[in-house]
Design an enzyme around this catalytic site. Structure first.
Site, PDB file in Angstrom:
ATOM      1  N   GLU A  80      43.094  69.482  58.226  1.00 33.80           N
ATOM      2  CA  GLU A  80      41.976  69.629  59.163  1.00 33.80           C
ATOM      3  C   GLU A  80      42.483  69.894  60.576  1.00 33.80           C
ATOM      4  O   GLU A  80      43.378  69.229  61.058  1.00 33.80           O
ATOM      5  CB  GLU A  80      41.124  68.357  59.163  1.00 33.80           C
ATOM      6  N   ARG A  90      25.060  62.267  55.064  1.00 38.69           N
ATOM      7  CA  ARG A  90      24.096  62.793  54.092  1.00 38.69           C
ATOM      8  C   ARG A  90      23.857  61.756  52.992  1.00 38.69           C
ATOM      9  O   ARG A  90      22.797  61.718  52.365  1.00 38.69           O
ATOM     10  CB  ARG A  90      24.705  64.080  53.512  1.00 38.69           C
ATOM     11  N   CYS A 143      35.450  60.546  56.684  1.00 42.05           N
ATOM     12  CA  CYS A 143      36.756  61.178  56.923  1.00 42.05           C
ATOM     13  C   CYS A 143      36.874  61.630  58.371  1.00 42.05           C
ATOM     14  O   CYS A 143      37.875  61.368  59.044  1.00 42.05           O
ATOM     15  CB  CYS A 143      36.964  62.360  55.973  1.00 42.05           C
ATOM     16  N   HIS A 165      42.207  67.145  53.499  1.00 42.16           N
ATOM     17  CA  HIS A 165      41.196  67.024  52.442  1.00 42.16           C
ATOM     18  C   HIS A 165      41.732  67.670  51.159  1.00 42.16           C
ATOM     19  O   HIS A 165      42.380  68.725  51.218  1.00 42.16           O
ATOM     20  CB  HIS A 165      39.889  67.725  52.853  1.00 42.16           C
TER      21      HIS A 165
HETATM   22  N1  PCA Z   1      35.900  61.791  51.480  1.00 41.85           N
HETATM   23  C1  PCA Z   1      34.791  61.491  52.361  1.00 41.85           C
HETATM   24  C2  PCA Z   1      34.961  60.060  52.737  1.00 41.85           C
HETATM   25  C3  PCA Z   1      35.946  59.497  51.772  1.00 41.85           C
HETATM   26  C4  PCA Z   1      36.536  60.664  51.111  1.00 41.85           C
HETATM   27  O1  PCA Z   1      37.480  60.637  50.319  1.00 41.85           O
HETATM   28  C5  PCA Z   1      34.671  62.462  53.528  1.00 41.85           C
HETATM   29  O2  PCA Z   1      35.082  63.628  53.383  1.00 41.85           O
HETATM   30  O3  PCA Z   1      34.164  62.090  54.585  1.00 41.85           O
END
Ligand code: PCA
Length: 193
Positions: A80, A90, A143, A165
């Site tokens: 990111e 959401r 996240c 991610h």
């Molecule tokens: N993904 C979520 C929160 C925890 C995770 O593994 C997110 O993308 O915010």
């Protein structure tokens, strides 16, 4: 002396029984490239997740903090680039919190750039044969909350902060990657940090 990297994964959320982020982070070796790793599972809960990272960081004094989370629907591993000062959920988090149109930290800057080399991380992951791309939004759920809070806390310090991610695990949803592929991708990303 070896450098220290704190790496985190989340617990399952939103009705899933596993979270590939912790499944894969927990299986990384204890040393990757020039880094000694400290692995930590954090809860998918607004505020609490970042608190857990900050507490561990105080003891471990990492050079780099790399958090990993699931982004169901993405087909690549995505470092990111940016975190925004917004909470807009959401779905409820694992404690039932569902903030809408709120700030992570009232009065703090609108956004921060990640302080790890995201383009180099993408290159390294691709060189390992795993699909990767820079992502320009970590969303507005937990996240992003963790990445924003850490970037705010460590702004102007020697501690660099990033977030990766990952897609669903094979069998969990589509598109997906195998556990082995995600572990390989995370190792490559760490080596590029
Ligand atoms: N993904 C979520 C929160 C925890 C995770 O593994 C997110 O993308 O915010």
């Amino acid at each position: 002396m070896a450098k220290r990297l704190l790496i985190t994964g989340f617990d399952p959320f939103g009705g899933d029984s596993v979270n590939p982020s912790w499944e894969c982070v927990s299986k990384l070796p204890d040393t990757v490239g020039e880094y000694v790793l400290c692995k930590l599972q954090i809860p998918t809960v607004f505020g609490k997740a970042a608190e857990a990272v900050l507490t561990r960081a105080e003891e471990f004094r990492p050079d780099v903090i790399l958090c990993v989370g699931l982004a169901g629907g993405r087909e690549a591993v995505t470092p990111e680039r940016i975190a925004v000062n917004i909470r807009d959920a959401r779905i409820p988090d694992n404690r039932g919190n569902q903030p809408r149109d709120a700030f992570v930290i009232p009065g703090a800057p609108a956004a921060y750039f990640a302080t790890v080399p995201v383009a180099d991380m993408v290159k390294a992951i691709r060189s390992a044969g795993i699909p990767a791309a820079v992502a320009n939004t970590a969303g507005t759920f937990v996240c992003n909350d963790v990445l924003y809070t850490l970037l705010h806390r460590f702004a102007g310090t020697g501690t660099r902060v990033g977030f990766v991610h990952v897609p669903y695990l094979t069998g969990q949803g589509t598109p997906s990657l195998s556990e082995e592929a995600i572990i390989t991708a995370l190792s490559a990303a760490i080596s590029a940090c």
